[in-house]
Design an enzyme around this catalytic site. Structure first.
Site, PDB file in Angstrom:
ATOM      1  N   GLU A 155     -12.004   1.322   5.148  1.00 33.29           N
ATOM      2  CA  GLU A 155     -10.855   1.877   6.262  1.00 33.29           C
ATOM      3  C   GLU A 155     -11.074   3.209   6.450  1.00 33.29           C
ATOM      4  O   GLU A 155     -10.555   4.272   6.110  1.00 33.29           O
ATOM      5  CB  GLU A 155      -9.408   1.376   5.769  1.00 33.29           C
ATOM      6  CG  GLU A 155      -8.445   1.906   6.845  1.00 33.29           C
ATOM      7  CD  GLU A 155      -7.086   1.551   6.171  1.00 33.29           C
ATOM      8  OE1 GLU A 155      -6.242   0.696   6.965  1.00 33.29           O
ATOM      9  OE2 GLU A 155      -6.551   2.675   5.580  1.00 33.29           O
ATOM     10  N   GLU A 214       0.817  -1.275  -0.066  1.00 31.92           N
ATOM     11  CA  GLU A 214       0.217  -0.164   0.002  1.00 31.92           C
ATOM     12  C   GLU A 214       0.939   1.291  -0.014  1.00 31.92           C
ATOM     13  O   GLU A 214       1.805   1.524   0.850  1.00 31.92           O
ATOM     14  CB  GLU A 214      -1.006   0.084   1.429  1.00 31.92           C
ATOM     15  CG  GLU A 214      -1.726   1.393   1.461  1.00 31.92           C
ATOM     16  CD  GLU A 214      -2.644   1.146   2.454  1.00 31.92           C
ATOM     17  OE1 GLU A 214      -2.548   0.179   3.326  1.00 31.92           O
ATOM     18  OE2 GLU A 214      -3.683   1.912   2.575  1.00 31.92           O
TER      19      GLU A 214
HETATM   20  C1  LER Z   1      -2.418   3.817   6.975  1.00 33.51           C
HETATM   21  O1  LER Z   1      -2.763   5.220   6.737  1.00 33.51           O
HETATM   22  C2  LER Z   1      -3.158   2.994   6.199  1.00 33.51           C
HETATM   23  O2  LER Z   1      -3.786   3.306   5.325  1.00 33.51           O
HETATM   24  C3  LER Z   1      -3.409   1.549   6.561  1.00 33.51           C
HETATM   25  O3  LER Z   1      -3.907   0.816   5.561  1.00 33.51           O
HETATM   26  C4  LER Z   1      -1.930   0.964   6.216  1.00 33.51           C
HETATM   27  O4  LER Z   1      -1.410   0.070   7.150  1.00 33.51           O
HETATM   28 MN    MN Z   2      -5.227   2.128   3.892  1.00 38.80          MN
END
Ligand code: LER
Ligand code: MN
Length: 272
Positions: free
Chosen positions: A247, A153
């Site tokens: 998220e 990521e």
């Molecule tokens: C952190 O900002 C993030 O986006 C997570 O998915 C990374 O572990």
């Molecule tokens: Mn993330």
């Protein structure tokens, strides 16, 4: 496309962008009730989660595990794959290997985000990227033994200075021959770093493995100002079939963030 929702089991990550908190049983029950396809788990370490127990929850609620995050390796244990100290790098690898194995038992990939670290303080960018490539290669082999990719990521500039944009990330993966590493595109980070999110999604399509589904302000999609239309068109055009995983901050509360995510998911990706 499939909808997923995050649950954090890490008290040290309190205030972070996770919808559900602390309790896997409650998170699985709530996710199933909202209509999600899967849960994405953010554990403190591999040992804290029983794969047998999670399998039971998956079966009981008809849910998959979308991915397992490794960010607690940094947030809680201060481990980074590019730490100048070889002992810290060794522990970082071991920490992630445990999560790759846990995720593998759950039929899911592990995510490398915050644990990638950063350069500076005497560490060159070149050296940091060499170490990162070496560790991703080793961990991707391990993921392969479970029939899973490893998810990498790119993060925004306030979280890393290594790789901030998806295009750079795919160039990095290609140039280092990291064929079993797929890209995780987080729409929140992309909103900060990309000139054009939908053009980028098209450009990186062959490498795209997972999406963090967030609005411009890292709240549930629909609570910020990201223009979803071109993004949805791009994802349909490239034939993306993976997860859109929320998220996002639990704002105004977990239940509303979850239900708003499903309202948006159905609005943009629902049948018909
Ligand atoms: C952190 O900002 C993030 O986006 C997570 O998915 C990374 O572990
Ligand atoms: Mn993330």
């Amino acid at each position: 496309m499939k909808a997923a929702v995050t649950v954090s089991l890490v008290p040290e990550a309190r205030g972070g962008p996770f919808v559900y908190w602390d309790d896997l049983d409650r998170a699985f029950a709530a996710a199933a009730k909202e209509g999600f396809d899967a849960v994405e788990i953010f554990p403190p370490d591999a040992a804290a989660v029983s794969p047998v127990r999670v399998r039971e929850l998956m079966d009981r609620h008809g849910l998959a595990v979308a991915a397992v995050g490794t960010g607690a390796g940094w947030v809680k244990h201060k481990l980074r794959l590019t730490d100048p100290d070889p002992e810290v790098r060794r522990k970082a690898r071991g920490f992630i290997a445990g999560i790759v194995d846990l995720a593998g038992q759950l039929g899911a990939p592990a995510i490398i985000g915050s644990m990638q670290g950063r350069f500076g303080d005497g560490l060159t960018k070149e050296q940091a990227l060499d170490w990162l490539a070496e560790e991703l290669a080793w961990l991707a082999d391990r993921a392969q033994s479970h029939g899973q990719p490893l998810l990498y990521e790119p993060l925004n500039r306030y979280e890393t200075n290594l790789i901030n944009r998806a295009g750079e990330a795919t160039e990095f993966l290609k140039s280092r021959g990291l064929t079993n590493v797929k890209l995780l595109c987080d729409l929140f980070h992309m909103n900060i770093e990309e000139a054009d999110i939908s053009a980028t999604l098209r450009a990186v399509a062959p490498h795209l493995g997972h999406i963090h589904f967030a609005d411009s302000n890292r709240q549930a999609v629909g609570r910020g100002h990201t223009d979803m239309v071109p993004l949805v068109v791009a994802l349909r055009e490239i034939g993306y079939t993976g997860y859109l995983s929320a998220e996002v901050f639990p704002l105004p509360d977990s239940a509303t963030a979850a239900s708003q995510t499903m309202v948006s998911f159905r609005q943009w990706f629902g049948a018909g």
